[in-house]
Design a protein around this motif. Structure first.
Motif, PDB file in Angstrom:
ATOM      1  N   PHE A 113       0.774  -1.044   0.003  1.00  0.00           N
ATOM      2  CA  PHE A 113      -0.146  -0.088   0.005  1.00  0.00           C
ATOM      3  C   PHE A 113       1.105   1.237  -0.035  1.00  0.00           C
ATOM      4  CE2 PHE A 113      -2.287   3.400   1.733  1.00  0.00           C
ATOM      5  CZ  PHE A 113      -3.517   3.473   1.182  1.00  0.00           C
ATOM      6  N   SER A 114       0.480   2.203  -0.905  1.00  0.00           N
ATOM      7  CA  SER A 114       1.391   2.998  -1.334  1.00  0.00           C
ATOM      8  C   SER A 114       0.619   4.695  -1.115  1.00  0.00           C
ATOM      9  CB  SER A 114       2.055   3.157  -2.360  1.00  0.00           C
ATOM     10  OG  SER A 114       1.263   3.239  -3.637  1.00  0.00           O
ATOM     11  N   GLY A 115      -0.571   4.693  -0.434  1.00  0.00           N
ATOM     12  CA  GLY A 115      -1.404   5.919  -0.632  1.00  0.00           C
ATOM     13  C   GLY A 115      -1.285   6.388   0.874  1.00  0.00           C
ATOM     14  N   ASP A 116      -2.140   7.628   1.046  1.00  0.00           N
ATOM     15  CA  ASP A 116      -2.271   8.496   2.321  1.00  0.00           C
ATOM     16  C   ASP A 116      -3.704   7.826   2.865  1.00  0.00           C
ATOM     17  OD1 ASP A 116      -4.186   9.434   0.583  1.00  0.00           O
ATOM     18  OD2 ASP A 116      -3.407  11.426   0.472  1.00  0.00           O
ATOM     19  N   ALA A 117      -3.977   8.570   4.016  1.00  0.00           N
ATOM     20  CA  ALA A 117      -5.008   8.149   4.765  1.00  0.00           C
ATOM     21  C   ALA A 117      -6.628   8.205   3.805  1.00  0.00           C
ATOM     22  CB  ALA A 117      -5.172   8.761   6.120  1.00  0.00           C
ATOM     23  N   GLU A 118      -6.505   9.380   3.126  1.00  0.00           N
ATOM     24  CA  GLU A 118      -7.666   9.392   2.277  1.00  0.00           C
ATOM     25  C   GLU A 118      -7.771   8.370   1.193  1.00  0.00           C
ATOM     26  OE1 GLU A 118      -9.679  12.732  -0.757  1.00  0.00           O
ATOM     27  OE2 GLU A 118      -7.893  13.137   0.161  1.00  0.00           O
ATOM     28  N   PHE A 119      -6.657   7.883   0.766  1.00  0.00           N
ATOM     29  CA  PHE A 119      -6.586   6.680  -0.256  1.00  0.00           C
ATOM     30  C   PHE A 119      -7.017   5.467   0.428  1.00  0.00           C
ATOM     31  CE2 PHE A 119      -4.635   3.692  -3.235  1.00  0.00           C
ATOM     32  CZ  PHE A 119      -5.713   3.724  -4.019  1.00  0.00           C
ATOM     33  N   ALA A 120      -6.326   5.309   1.486  1.00  0.00           N
ATOM     34  CA  ALA A 120      -6.999   4.013   2.461  1.00  0.00           C
ATOM     35  C   ALA A 120      -8.378   3.952   2.618  1.00  0.00           C
ATOM     36  CB  ALA A 120      -5.899   4.137   3.870  1.00  0.00           C
ATOM     37  N   ALA A 121      -8.928   5.206   3.105  1.00  0.00           N
ATOM     38  CA  ALA A 121     -10.293   5.065   3.372  1.00  0.00           C
ATOM     39  C   ALA A 121     -11.308   4.757   2.304  1.00  0.00           C
ATOM     40  CB  ALA A 121     -10.839   6.446   3.844  1.00  0.00           C
ATOM     41  N   ALA A 122     -10.738   5.189   0.889  1.00  0.00           N
ATOM     42  CA  ALA A 122     -11.352   5.124  -0.169  1.00  0.00           C
ATOM     43  C   ALA A 122     -11.467   3.355  -0.711  1.00  0.00           C
ATOM     44  CB  ALA A 122     -11.041   5.734  -1.345  1.00  0.00           C
ATOM     45  N   CYS A 123     -10.208   2.793  -0.204  1.00  0.00           N
ATOM     46  CA  CYS A 123      -9.879   1.302  -0.523  1.00  0.00           C
ATOM     47  C   CYS A 123     -10.868   0.443   0.420  1.00  0.00           C
ATOM     48  CB  CYS A 123      -8.426   1.057  -0.463  1.00  0.00           C
ATOM     49  SG  CYS A 123      -7.503   1.800  -1.670  1.00  0.00           S
ATOM     50  N   LEU A 124     -10.669   0.960   1.847  1.00  0.00           N
ATOM     51  CA  LEU A 124     -11.351   0.268   2.966  1.00  0.00           C
ATOM     52  C   LEU A 124     -12.794   0.201   2.494  1.00  0.00           C
ATOM     53  CD1 LEU A 124      -9.192   1.741   5.519  1.00  0.00           C
ATOM     54  CD2 LEU A 124      -9.389  -0.859   5.004  1.00  0.00           C
ATOM     55  N   GLU A 125     -13.335   1.681   2.020  1.00  0.00           N
ATOM     56  CA  GLU A 125     -14.941   1.450   2.011  1.00  0.00           C
ATOM     57  C   GLU A 125     -15.346   0.684   0.720  1.00  0.00           C
ATOM     58  OE1 GLU A 125     -18.233   4.869   0.312  1.00  0.00           O
ATOM     59  OE2 GLU A 125     -15.840   5.374   0.477  1.00  0.00           O
ATOM     60  N   ARG A 126     -14.503   0.198  -0.077  1.00  0.00           N
ATOM     61  CA  ARG A 126     -14.733  -0.884  -1.145  1.00  0.00           C
ATOM     62  C   ARG A 126     -14.310  -2.401  -0.829  1.00  0.00           C
ATOM     63  NH1 ARG A 126     -13.609   4.004  -3.122  1.00  0.00           N
ATOM     64  NH2 ARG A 126     -14.539   4.499  -4.958  1.00  0.00           N
ATOM     65  N   GLY A 127     -13.806  -2.484   0.564  1.00  0.00           N
ATOM     66  CA  GLY A 127     -13.774  -3.769   1.142  1.00  0.00           C
ATOM     67  C   GLY A 127     -12.404  -4.247   0.984  1.00  0.00           C
ATOM     68  N   ALA A 128     -11.553  -3.450   0.967  1.00  0.00           N
ATOM     69  CA  ALA A 128      -9.852  -3.776   0.691  1.00  0.00           C
ATOM     70  C   ALA A 128      -9.174  -4.267   1.910  1.00  0.00           C
ATOM     71  CB  ALA A 128      -9.061  -2.727  -0.224  1.00  0.00           C
ATOM     72  N   TYR A 129      -8.304  -5.052   1.851  1.00  0.00           N
ATOM     73  CA  TYR A 129      -7.060  -5.126   2.825  1.00  0.00           C
ATOM     74  C   TYR A 129      -5.955  -4.341   2.203  1.00  0.00           C
ATOM     75  CZ  TYR A 129      -9.677  -9.346   4.697  1.00  0.00           C
ATOM     76  OH  TYR A 129     -10.644  -9.831   5.423  1.00  0.00           O
ATOM     77  N   LEU A 130      -5.283  -3.671   3.354  1.00  0.00           N
ATOM     78  CA  LEU A 130      -4.080  -2.927   2.984  1.00  0.00           C
ATOM     79  C   LEU A 130      -2.833  -3.594   3.586  1.00  0.00           C
ATOM     80  CD1 LEU A 130      -5.558   0.518   4.129  1.00  0.00           C
ATOM     81  CD2 LEU A 130      -5.763  -0.753   2.081  1.00  0.00           C
ATOM     82  N   SER A 131      -2.031  -4.094   2.541  1.00  0.00           N
ATOM     83  CA  SER A 131      -0.613  -4.728   2.938  1.00  0.00           C
ATOM     84  C   SER A 131       0.350  -3.663   3.172  1.00  0.00           C
ATOM     85  CB  SER A 131      -0.620  -5.809   1.947  1.00  0.00           C
ATOM     86  OG  SER A 131       0.725  -6.265   1.960  1.00  0.00           O
TER      87      SER A 131
END
Length: 290
Positions: free
Chosen positions: A187-205
């Motif tokens: 994962f290479s994004g910031d907190a905002e991008f993390a929230a967008a991924c998490l909202e769609r069901g992603a796991y962040l590695s």
């Protein structure tokens, strides 16, 4: 099967870190890519597993990102109980194959390899606008869409490579539909991008990059992520955590990254390890031996 592909910088392997209090999984590793220190002598798989298990990393997801690597990943996962595989065409591989008129043929072989029960993931696939210019974007997107569909069809975990392509990755996930389980590799994004991924069901590695001095936005994302969506990886032999940045990475160095993650989150190390271990089991489709 021996591997001849190599990493980048030279350097001896770092010493073993202190073992973790609870085992975790390195969910993204390239054992087939020779370490920088010995480009013609990849570390034997059994030796690599023994060294990582000794520090609390007994299991590995071996990722193949071209046809030779995908074949090797499946073969190795069937040989070693501690390994499961991911198979795909890396986003920078897709334009090269397309230019040679072989992309559809290669995608068909990936689809066949992915049916093996020891292949738990379709990945790493995705988008990379850092190394591929505009002329290769259509092939990248076509390949990515096909991999997403394959993960959906086979109920496999989708593992996404995203380099300088955050918005387009999310666009294609939205247009094609996210599979049941998907992982944002390294994962290479910031907190905002993390929230967008998490909202769609992603796991962040999270990889060794989370330890780099210039990676505060990444640490902010780690801090914002819920405990049940966090994974850890090496991307070995790349992205070695501090204090060994630039030297060859390997699964036995995962404890350095996990300890840095615990420090960022103010978390108990053992509790974080247990969470990562449970998350990896869920993210990659059930118990390791199944």
């Amino acid at each position: 099967m021996s591997a001849t592909r190599t990493g980048g910088r030279n350097g001896e392997r770092p010493v073993d870190p202190e073992p973790l209090p609870h085992p975790v999984v390195d969910n993204h590793c390239h054992l087939d890519i020779a370490p920088y220190a010995a480009p013609d002598e990849p570390v034997p798989v059994a030796q690599a597993l023994a060294r990582s298990a000794a520090v609390g990393v007994p299991r590995i997801v071996q990722i193949g990102c071209d046809l030779p690597g995908a074949r090797w990943a499946r073969e190795t996962a069937n040989e070693f109980d501690a390994i499961v595989a991911g198979v795909a065409l890396h986003p920078n591989e897709a334009p090269r194959l397309d230019a040679a008129g072989r992309l559809d043929e290669a995608l068909a072989e990936i689809a066949d390899l992915a049916t093996d029960p020891r292949v738990r993931a379709v990945g790493e696939t995705g988008l990379d606008t850092f190394r591929t210019g505009p002329e290769g974007r259509e092939a990248q997107e076509r390949s990515f869409r096909r991999h997403i569909e394959l993960a959906q069809d086979l109920d496999k975990t989708l593992v996404i490579h995203d380099r300088d392509a955050h918005a387009d990755v999310l666009r294609l996930i939205d247009e094609t539909g996210a599979p049941n389980r998907w992982v944002m590799h390294c994962f290479s994004g910031d907190a905002e991008f993390a929230a967008a991924c998490l909202e769609r069901g992603a796991y962040l590695s999270f990889a060794g990059t989370v330890t780099f001095k210039n990676a505060q936005p990444l640490r902010d994302a780690l801090l914002a992520a819920p405990a049940d969506r966090i994974l850890v990886e090496t991307d070995a032999p790349y992205l070695t955590p501090e204090p060994h940045r630039g030297r060859p990475n390997a699964s036995y160095l995962v404890p350095l990254t996990v300890r840095a993650m615990a420090a960022v989150r103010g978390a108990d190390l053992a509790e974080l390890c247990r969470a990562i271990d449970a998350n990896t089991e869920t993210a990659f489709g059930g118990t390791w031996g199944a």
